[in-house]
Design a protein around this motif. Structure first.
Motif, PDB file in Angstrom:
ATOM      1  N   VAL A 217      13.286-120.861 -43.654  1.00 44.95           N
ATOM      2  CA  VAL A 217      13.284-121.687 -44.863  1.00 44.95           C
ATOM      3  C   VAL A 217      14.722-122.085 -45.144  1.00 44.95           C
ATOM      4  CG1 VAL A 217      12.695-121.830 -47.302  1.00 44.95           C
ATOM      5  CG2 VAL A 217      11.249-120.509 -45.750  1.00 44.95           C
ATOM      6  N   VAL A 218      14.969-123.374 -45.187  1.00 38.20           N
ATOM      7  CA  VAL A 218      16.341-123.884 -45.294  1.00 38.20           C
ATOM      8  C   VAL A 218      16.428-124.891 -46.433  1.00 38.20           C
ATOM      9  CG1 VAL A 218      16.666-123.571 -42.820  1.00 38.20           C
ATOM     10  CG2 VAL A 218      15.935-125.790 -43.686  1.00 38.20           C
ATOM     11  N   PRO A 219      17.639-125.142 -46.941  1.00 37.64           N
ATOM     12  CA  PRO A 219      17.794-126.182 -47.972  1.00 37.64           C
ATOM     13  C   PRO A 219      17.419-127.541 -47.400  1.00 37.64           C
ATOM     14  CG  PRO A 219      19.741-124.777 -47.859  1.00 37.64           C
ATOM     15  CD  PRO A 219      18.915-124.452 -46.663  1.00 37.64           C
ATOM     16  N   ARG A 220      16.672-128.312 -48.160  1.00 38.43           N
ATOM     17  CA  ARG A 220      16.244-129.620 -47.682  1.00 38.43           C
ATOM     18  C   ARG A 220      17.436-130.516 -47.370  1.00 38.43           C
ATOM     19  NH1 ARG A 220      15.449-134.443 -50.437  1.00 38.43           N
ATOM     20  NH2 ARG A 220      14.195-135.965 -49.261  1.00 38.43           N
ATOM     21  N   ALA A 221      18.483-130.423 -48.168  1.00 42.23           N
ATOM     22  CA  ALA A 221      19.641-131.291 -47.967  1.00 42.23           C
ATOM     23  C   ALA A 221      20.346-131.019 -46.642  1.00 42.23           C
ATOM     24  CB  ALA A 221      20.628-131.126 -49.124  1.00 42.23           C
ATOM     25  N   GLU A 222      20.171-129.791 -46.111  1.00 42.47           N
ATOM     26  CA  GLU A 222      20.849-129.424 -44.880  1.00 42.47           C
ATOM     27  C   GLU A 222      19.886-129.248 -43.710  1.00 42.47           C
ATOM     28  OE1 GLU A 222      23.021-125.875 -45.698  1.00 42.47           O
ATOM     29  OE2 GLU A 222      23.890-126.664 -47.565  1.00 42.47           O
ATOM     30  N   ALA A 223      18.618-129.573 -43.921  1.00 41.67           N
ATOM     31  CA  ALA A 223      17.594-129.295 -42.912  1.00 41.67           C
ATOM     32  C   ALA A 223      17.822-130.107 -41.641  1.00 41.67           C
ATOM     33  CB  ALA A 223      16.205-129.596 -43.482  1.00 41.67           C
ATOM     34  N   ARG A 224      17.910-129.406 -40.535  1.00 41.02           N
ATOM     35  CA  ARG A 224      17.990-130.029 -39.217  1.00 41.02           C
ATOM     36  C   ARG A 224      16.746-129.558 -38.460  1.00 41.02           C
ATOM     37  NH1 ARG A 224      22.136-127.063 -40.094  1.00 41.02           N
ATOM     38  NH2 ARG A 224      21.729-125.758 -38.260  1.00 41.02           N
ATOM     39  N   VAL A 225      15.620-130.100 -38.849  1.00 44.48           N
ATOM     40  CA  VAL A 225      14.342-129.610 -38.350  1.00 44.48           C
ATOM     41  C   VAL A 225      14.261-129.618 -36.824  1.00 44.48           C
ATOM     42  CG1 VAL A 225      11.852-130.047 -38.311  1.00 44.48           C
ATOM     43  CG2 VAL A 225      13.101-130.104 -40.483  1.00 44.48           C
ATOM     44  N   PRO A 226      14.624-130.710 -36.136  1.00 46.35           N
ATOM     45  CA  PRO A 226      14.527-130.688 -34.664  1.00 46.35           C
ATOM     46  C   PRO A 226      15.340-129.570 -34.029  1.00 46.35           C
ATOM     47  CG  PRO A 226      14.828-132.927 -35.457  1.00 46.35           C
ATOM     48  CD  PRO A 226      15.052-132.032 -36.639  1.00 46.35           C
ATOM     49  N   ALA A 227      16.460-129.200 -34.641  1.00 48.13           N
ATOM     50  CA  ALA A 227      17.291-128.125 -34.093  1.00 48.13           C
ATOM     51  C   ALA A 227      16.711-126.752 -34.397  1.00 48.13           C
ATOM     52  CB  ALA A 227      18.707-128.231 -34.651  1.00 48.13           C
ATOM     53  N   LEU A 228      15.924-126.630 -35.469  1.00 50.53           N
ATOM     54  CA  LEU A 228      15.371-125.343 -35.862  1.00 50.53           C
ATOM     55  C   LEU A 228      14.101-124.993 -35.087  1.00 50.53           C
ATOM     56  CD1 LEU A 228      15.758-125.613 -39.743  1.00 50.53           C
ATOM     57  CD2 LEU A 228      17.247-124.385 -38.159  1.00 50.53           C
ATOM     58  N   ILE A 229      13.366-126.009 -34.674  1.00 53.82           N
ATOM     59  CA  ILE A 229      12.068-125.784 -34.028  1.00 53.82           C
ATOM     60  C   ILE A 229      12.172-124.883 -32.801  1.00 53.82           C
ATOM     61  CG2 ILE A 229      10.247-126.937 -32.716  1.00 53.82           C
ATOM     62  CD1 ILE A 229      10.302-129.168 -34.804  1.00 53.82           C
ATOM     63  N   PRO A 230      13.094-125.135 -31.850  1.00 51.62           N
ATOM     64  CA  PRO A 230      13.150-124.251 -30.673  1.00 51.62           C
ATOM     65  C   PRO A 230      13.431-122.796 -31.031  1.00 51.62           C
ATOM     66  CG  PRO A 230      14.376-126.271 -30.288  1.00 51.62           C
ATOM     67  CD  PRO A 230      14.044-126.251 -31.740  1.00 51.62           C
ATOM     68  N   ALA A 231      14.285-122.558 -32.029  1.00 49.44           N
ATOM     69  CA  ALA A 231      14.618-121.187 -32.413  1.00 49.44           C
ATOM     70  C   ALA A 231      13.403-120.467 -32.986  1.00 49.44           C
ATOM     71  CB  ALA A 231      15.762-121.199 -33.425  1.00 49.44           C
ATOM     72  N   VAL A 232      12.641-121.167 -33.832  1.00 51.29           N
ATOM     73  CA  VAL A 232      11.451-120.559 -34.425  1.00 51.29           C
ATOM     74  C   VAL A 232      10.397-120.308 -33.354  1.00 51.29           C
ATOM     75  CG1 VAL A 232       9.599-120.869 -36.101  1.00 51.29           C
ATOM     76  CG2 VAL A 232      11.912-121.600 -36.667  1.00 51.29           C
ATOM     77  N   ARG A 233      10.200-121.267 -32.470  1.00 54.26           N
ATOM     78  CA  ARG A 233       9.245-121.084 -31.375  1.00 54.26           C
ATOM     79  C   ARG A 233       9.619-119.894 -30.501  1.00 54.26           C
ATOM     80  NH1 ARG A 233       8.603-127.280 -29.273  1.00 54.26           N
ATOM     81  NH2 ARG A 233       6.651-127.829 -30.333  1.00 54.26           N
ATOM     82  N   LEU A 234      10.897-119.763 -30.190  1.00 53.80           N
ATOM     83  CA  LEU A 234      11.352-118.669 -29.336  1.00 53.80           C
ATOM     84  C   LEU A 234      11.091-117.319 -29.997  1.00 53.80           C
ATOM     85  CD1 LEU A 234      12.807-117.903 -26.710  1.00 53.80           C
ATOM     86  CD2 LEU A 234      14.968-118.014 -27.983  1.00 53.80           C
ATOM     87  N   ALA A 235      11.360-117.223 -31.310  1.00 52.61           N
ATOM     88  CA  ALA A 235      11.098-115.979 -32.024  1.00 52.61           C
ATOM     89  C   ALA A 235       9.607-115.649 -32.023  1.00 52.61           C
ATOM     90  CB  ALA A 235      11.618-116.073 -33.454  1.00 52.61           C
ATOM     91  N   ALA A 236       8.771-116.637 -32.291  1.00 50.24           N
ATOM     92  CA  ALA A 236       7.326-116.422 -32.321  1.00 50.24           C
ATOM     93  C   ALA A 236       6.815-115.997 -30.953  1.00 50.24           C
ATOM     94  CB  ALA A 236       6.621-117.691 -32.780  1.00 50.24           C
ATOM     95  N   ARG A 237       7.337-116.623 -29.924  1.00 49.74           N
ATOM     96  CA  ARG A 237       6.915-116.285 -28.565  1.00 49.74           C
ATOM     97  C   ARG A 237       7.358-114.863 -28.207  1.00 49.74           C
ATOM     98  NH1 ARG A 237       5.154-119.751 -24.618  1.00 49.74           N
ATOM     99  NH2 ARG A 237       5.287-119.026 -22.458  1.00 49.74           N
ATOM    100  N   GLY A 238       8.572-114.490 -28.595  1.00 48.71           N
ATOM    101  CA  GLY A 238       9.052-113.139 -28.321  1.00 48.71           C
ATOM    102  C   GLY A 238       8.215-112.080 -29.005  1.00 48.71           C
TER     103      GLY A 238
END
Length: 256
Positions: A217-238
């Motif tokens: 969960v990140v501030p909307r003003a600073e959200a870099r969604v495309p950059a966050l997606i791989p990190a979240v996917r990797l954590a979920a997969r792990g």
């Protein structure tokens, strides 16, 4: 009105406690459980003797450690948290944003872990908190992979609004769930608070069904969604692999 059973009265006493009411007097318990003071006194005494409730020096009752001892046995509680925690910590170290782990309980999402990030985004979450599925990233990730009957029933029910951006239209919700299944991630923007964006991914159990969801969960003003997606996917997969999930290999292309 049907008279509640003995077990129902006991559960009503325990149900009087929540995140906004963690310390209650006997009178408070009687009122919130909708029981007579005499009945409440008898049940509270029994629960306190067993360890489910504890009474402090001011005569106020709190949830007892005996319940915590039982709660840690829940496979979707502490056991899941312990397995997931190294991956959640890695996700935090990679982003320094708010990290969450949650499971579905009926029509709600229940948060089992939360690591606070450096941002001041208004995250209205704590461990054990509940929120409707449609209003959060983890909730969308969980609902998207629930049984079709669960999705149908949820979409048919009232969809509460928390901001002007909360999904309240059933058709729009169905489209959002389809997009989660297509992309493997859920993006929830400004649905609970107008300053936050959540990016979530499903966590699978040993046999493949989705058992939890992890999110940033990140501030909307600073959200870099495309950059966050791989990190979240990797954590979920792990976490999924640590729980015993093995992805189905894609069949090799037949030779011609």
């Amino acid at each position: 009105m049907t008279t509640p059973s003995a077990s129902g009265r006991l559960l009503a006493v325990l149900g009087a406690f929540d995140h906004e009411h963690t310390a209650l007097s006997l009178t408070d318990i009687s009122r919130r459980a909708r029981l007579s003071l005499t009945t409440a006194h008898r049940l509270v005494a029994a629960l306190a003797a067993w360890g489910a409730l504890e009474r402090d020096v001011n005569g106020v009752y709190h949830v007892g450690l005996r319940l915590w001892e039982l709660a840690v046995l829940a496979p979707r509680g502490l056991a899941l948290r312990q397995t997931a925690l190294p991956y959640l910590e890695d996700l935090y170290e990679a982003t320094h944003e708010n990290v969450q782990l949650a499971v579905r309980d009926g029509a709600e999402v229940v948060y089992t872990e939360w690591i606070s990030g450096r941002s001041s985004v208004g995250v209205r979450i704590q461990v054990g908190a509940r929120w409707p599925l449609h209003a959060t990233g983890v909730g969308l990730a969980l609902l998207a992979h629930a049984e079709p009957a669960v999705q149908d029933a949820y979409c048919a029910g009232p969809l509460a609004a928390y901001t002007p951006y909360t999904i309240t239209d059933p058709a729009r919700l169905r489209r959002a769930l389809a997009e989660v299944r297509r992309t493997g991630v859920a993006v929830s923007s400004r649905q609970v608070t107008e300053d936050a964006v959540s990016v979530a991914a499903p966590v699978r159990g040993p046999d493949g069904p989705v058992v939890a969801a992890v999110s940033l969960v990140v501030p909307r003003a600073e959200a870099r969604v495309p950059a966050l997606i791989p990190a979240v996917r990797l954590a979920a997969r792990g976490i999924s692999r640590a729980l015993g999930w093995h992805p189905t290999p894609h069949p090799a292309n037949p030779t011609t």
